[in-house]
Design a protein around this motif. Structure first.
Motif, PDB file in Angstrom:
ATOM      1  N   UNK A   1      31.110  75.089 -33.154  1.00 45.45           N
ATOM      2  CA  UNK A   1      32.400  75.571 -32.646  1.00 45.45           C
ATOM      3  C   UNK A   1      32.278  76.984 -32.063  1.00 45.45           C
ATOM      4  N   UNK A   2      32.955  77.208 -30.965  1.00 48.61           N
ATOM      5  CA  UNK A   2      32.934  78.519 -30.327  1.00 48.61           C
ATOM      6  C   UNK A   2      33.406  78.414 -28.887  1.00 48.61           C
ATOM      7  N   UNK A   3      33.745  79.545 -28.309  1.00 47.03           N
ATOM      8  CA  UNK A   3      34.214  79.585 -26.922  1.00 47.03           C
ATOM      9  C   UNK A   3      33.015  79.646 -25.984  1.00 47.03           C
ATOM     10  N   UNK A   4      32.221  78.579 -25.977  1.00 46.14           N
ATOM     11  CA  UNK A   4      30.962  78.610 -25.242  1.00 46.14           C
ATOM     12  C   UNK A   4      31.172  78.566 -23.737  1.00 46.14           C
ATOM     13  N   UNK A   5      32.233  77.908 -23.260  1.00 47.12           N
ATOM     14  CA  UNK A   5      32.493  77.900 -21.818  1.00 47.12           C
ATOM     15  C   UNK A   5      32.825  79.300 -21.318  1.00 47.12           C
ATOM     16  N   UNK A   6      33.646  80.010 -22.084  1.00 52.48           N
ATOM     17  CA  UNK A   6      33.985  81.382 -21.683  1.00 52.48           C
ATOM     18  C   UNK A   6      32.752  82.277 -21.739  1.00 52.48           C
ATOM     19  N   UNK A   7      31.935  82.105 -22.783  1.00 51.39           N
ATOM     20  CA  UNK A   7      30.724  82.925 -22.914  1.00 51.39           C
ATOM     21  C   UNK A   7      29.755  82.616 -21.779  1.00 51.39           C
ATOM     22  N   UNK A   8      29.634  81.336 -21.418  1.00 53.17           N
ATOM     23  CA  UNK A   8      28.742  80.957 -20.319  1.00 53.17           C
ATOM     24  C   UNK A   8      29.238  81.533 -18.998  1.00 53.17           C
ATOM     25  N   UNK A   9      30.542  81.514 -18.775  1.00 49.35           N
ATOM     26  CA  UNK A   9      31.094  82.098 -17.547  1.00 49.35           C
ATOM     27  C   UNK A   9      30.839  83.592 -17.486  1.00 49.35           C
ATOM     28  N   UNK A  10      31.015  84.272 -18.630  1.00 48.36           N
ATOM     29  CA  UNK A  10      30.745  85.711 -18.684  1.00 48.36           C
ATOM     30  C   UNK A  10      29.273  85.988 -18.409  1.00 48.36           C
ATOM     31  N   UNK A  11      28.413  85.141 -18.950  1.00 49.42           N
ATOM     32  CA  UNK A  11      26.969  85.298 -18.751  1.00 49.42           C
ATOM     33  C   UNK A  11      26.605  85.175 -17.269  1.00 49.42           C
ATOM     34  N   UNK A  12      27.137  84.157 -16.592  1.00 49.09           N
ATOM     35  CA  UNK A  12      26.828  83.971 -15.169  1.00 49.09           C
ATOM     36  C   UNK A  12      27.436  85.094 -14.323  1.00 49.09           C
ATOM     37  N   UNK A  13      28.579  85.612 -14.740  1.00 52.97           N
ATOM     38  CA  UNK A  13      29.170  86.735 -14.008  1.00 52.97           C
ATOM     39  C   UNK A  13      28.280  87.975 -14.106  1.00 52.97           C
ATOM     40  N   UNK A  14      27.684  88.186 -15.265  1.00 45.98           N
ATOM     41  CA  UNK A  14      26.770  89.312 -15.427  1.00 45.98           C
ATOM     42  C   UNK A  14      25.507  89.119 -14.592  1.00 45.98           C
ATOM     43  N   UNK A  15      25.022  87.878 -14.515  1.00 46.45           N
ATOM     44  CA  UNK A  15      23.814  87.626 -13.727  1.00 46.45           C
ATOM     45  C   UNK A  15      24.061  87.888 -12.244  1.00 46.45           C
ATOM     46  N   UNK A  16      25.268  87.602 -11.768  1.00 48.46           N
ATOM     47  CA  UNK A  16      25.575  87.830 -10.359  1.00 48.46           C
ATOM     48  C   UNK A  16      25.608  89.318 -10.019  1.00 48.46           C
ATOM     49  N   UNK A  17      25.745  90.167 -11.024  1.00 52.61           N
ATOM     50  CA  UNK A  17      25.792  91.613 -10.792  1.00 52.61           C
ATOM     51  C   UNK A  17      24.412  92.255 -10.736  1.00 52.61           C
ATOM     52  N   UNK A  18      23.355  91.465 -10.973  1.00 52.31           N
ATOM     53  CA  UNK A  18      22.012  92.041 -10.923  1.00 52.31           C
ATOM     54  C   UNK A  18      21.708  92.463  -9.484  1.00 52.31           C
ATOM     55  N   UNK A  19      21.425  93.716  -9.241  1.00 47.96           N
ATOM     56  CA  UNK A  19      21.208  94.189  -7.863  1.00 47.96           C
ATOM     57  C   UNK A  19      19.857  93.734  -7.315  1.00 47.96           C
ATOM     58  N   UNK A  20      19.797  93.550  -6.005  1.00 48.11           N
ATOM     59  CA  UNK A  20      18.533  93.186  -5.387  1.00 48.11           C
ATOM     60  C   UNK A  20      17.569  94.359  -5.404  1.00 48.11           C
ATOM     61  N   UNK A  21      18.074  95.550  -5.117  1.00 50.52           N
ATOM     62  CA  UNK A  21      17.253  96.766  -5.189  1.00 50.52           C
ATOM     63  C   UNK A  21      17.532  97.440  -6.529  1.00 50.52           C
TER      64      UNK A  21
END
Length: 426
Positions: free
Chosen positions: A192-212
């Motif tokens: 049990x847990x809010x895994x969908x919300x945690x997964x969405x937060x995780x992918x949002x953080x990955x999108x913020x990784x800068x190229x440079x």
């Protein structure tokens, strides 16, 4: 100092104040300053980004240094090299003349070399009768030697930044892998847990990784990812503790009841052996009346005793919560209504007080999960008096394993601090 005069450019190249300042700064070399030219060139290569030069410009600088006859650049010797365009082009890997001139200008603008032009713009040397150079016209390496300390410090700083960035990228990669696999494991095992919300937060953080990536823009993102990983680990760990407690619940003896739950024994009782321990649902015909009187509670006191399984008996939940009210804030929903809630809160408090999982698991194995949770509640209540919660818990666990500790006196002390005892009337 190389020269006291000012060298203006030959031909149509204009003179500027910036060029004058660079010349004077390049001549300000402390007496006795020397550097190995190839080691200094390596520092220039490492500090290339800070100096604003290109790799092709460094090729030209490498060629110029090869024309300097000594390995050591010295302020006591002439620092002017005077190769022809043809020879310089050969040592610059066959670079075209126009390209060569462009990168020589880059080196001058970067303050690594300076021009010392002759009256006719040619590069040559005038020697005395003994063969000693009296005057040389060409490119002066004096600015490079004058900035040697600055260049070396810049190179060291950039190298440290590169190493830090490499380490941060490694941590980021490991953190990404950990979070992805922990979420996948939680979903697969239907935890049990809010895994969908945690997964969405995780992918949002990955999108913020800068190229440079740089240490400055990567550091806050890495911190957020590591906090997310810690939150996931704590959630899974709490679930595991609850499952373990639920599995072992049937093995626990029911709590010893007390007709006066708010009173505990005055001093820590000796832990009875398995043969001497009596459960509250066993007949008391084997005890004499005066033995029961000496117990003071008909054999049903709140003292923690050893059961036949070798575990300590636990206390009433209400007594624990009265002695340790602070633990309630860490229960599910900010309240504790059962022993399971108390054990869940104890896991959260353990993480907050930096008590390692091995230390708490050992306490659960020796004292039992309920008593270990009780001890964690007491440690939280007395937090201001305990320097190392982990070390204190391990010490209590060792004492309990030797039969020298029971949670009774800790609860007694906390209850006395809240409600001082009233003198008995004989």
């Amino acid at each position: 100092m190389e020269s006291e005069s000012v060298t203006t450019p030959f031909g149509r190249r204009p003179m500027s104040l910036a060029l004058l300042l660079k010349q004077r700064r390049g001549e300000a070399i402390a007496a006795g300053t020397t550097r190995n030219k190839w080691k200094l060139f390596r520092s220039v290569c490492e500090a290339r980004a800070g100096l604003g030069v290109t790799d092709r410009a460094l090729t030209v600088l490498d060629a110029l240094l090869s024309f300097y006859p000594e390995d050591e650049l010295s302020s006591e010797k002439g620092l002017v090299v005077f190769p022809s365009n043809a020879q310089l082009s050969l040592r610059a890997r066959g670079m075209a003349a126009a390209t060569l001139r462009r990168h020589l200008a880059v080196l001058v603008d970067a303050g690594l070399i300076s021009r010392k032009d002759s009256p006719n713009g040619k590069r040559y040397v005038r020697r005395g009768r003994a063969g000693v150079i009296d005057e040389a016209y060409g490119f002066s390496l004096a600015p490079l030697l004058a900035r040697a300390s600055e260049i070396e410090a810049m190179a060291a700083g950039l190298a440290a930044d590169r190493q830090m960035l490499r380490a941060m990228k490694e941590r980021l990669t490991i953190c990404r892998r950990d979070i992805a696999k922990l979420i996948a494991a939680a979903v697969e095992e239907a935890i049990p847990g809010e895994w969908e919300r945690i997964s969405s937060l995780f992918h949002a953080l990955l999108e913020r990784i800068p190229k440079a990536a740089t240490p400055e823009n990567l550091r806050p993102l890495l911190k957020e990812l590591e906090m997310l990983r810690l939150a996931i680990i704590n959630t899974l760990e709490s679930r595991e503790k609850i499952q373990n407690a639920s599995t072992n619940e049937s093995q626990f003896e029911r709590h010893i009841q007390s007709s006066n739950p708010e009173s505990l024994s005055e001093s820590e009782p000796g832990l009875e052996t398995a043969q001497e321990a009596r459960l509250d649902d066993q007949p008391r015909s084997g005890l004499k009346d005066d033995d029961q009187g000496r117990r003071g509670d008909g054999g049903q006191g709140l003292r923690a005793v050893r059961t036949d399984a070798g575990r300590l008996k636990s206390f009433q939940l209400g007594t624990v919560l009265k002695a340790c009210p602070d633990i309630a804030d860490y229960g599910p929903g900010g309240a504790i209504g059962s022993w399971r809630d108390l054990m869940t809160a104890a896991v959260t408090v353990r993480t907050m007080l930096r008590v390692g999982p091995p230390a708490y698991e050992e306490a659960c194995a020796v004292m039992g999960p309920e008593n270990a949770a009780t001890v964690m509640a007491c440690i939280l209540q007395r937090g201001g008096c305990i320097t190392s919660a982990g070390g204190y818990l391990r010490d209590l666990t060792r004492r309990a394993e030797r039969g020298e500790f029971a949670p009774g006196p800790m609860l007694t002390a906390l209850l006395r601090a809240k409600d001082p005892p009233i003198a008995e009337v004989s």
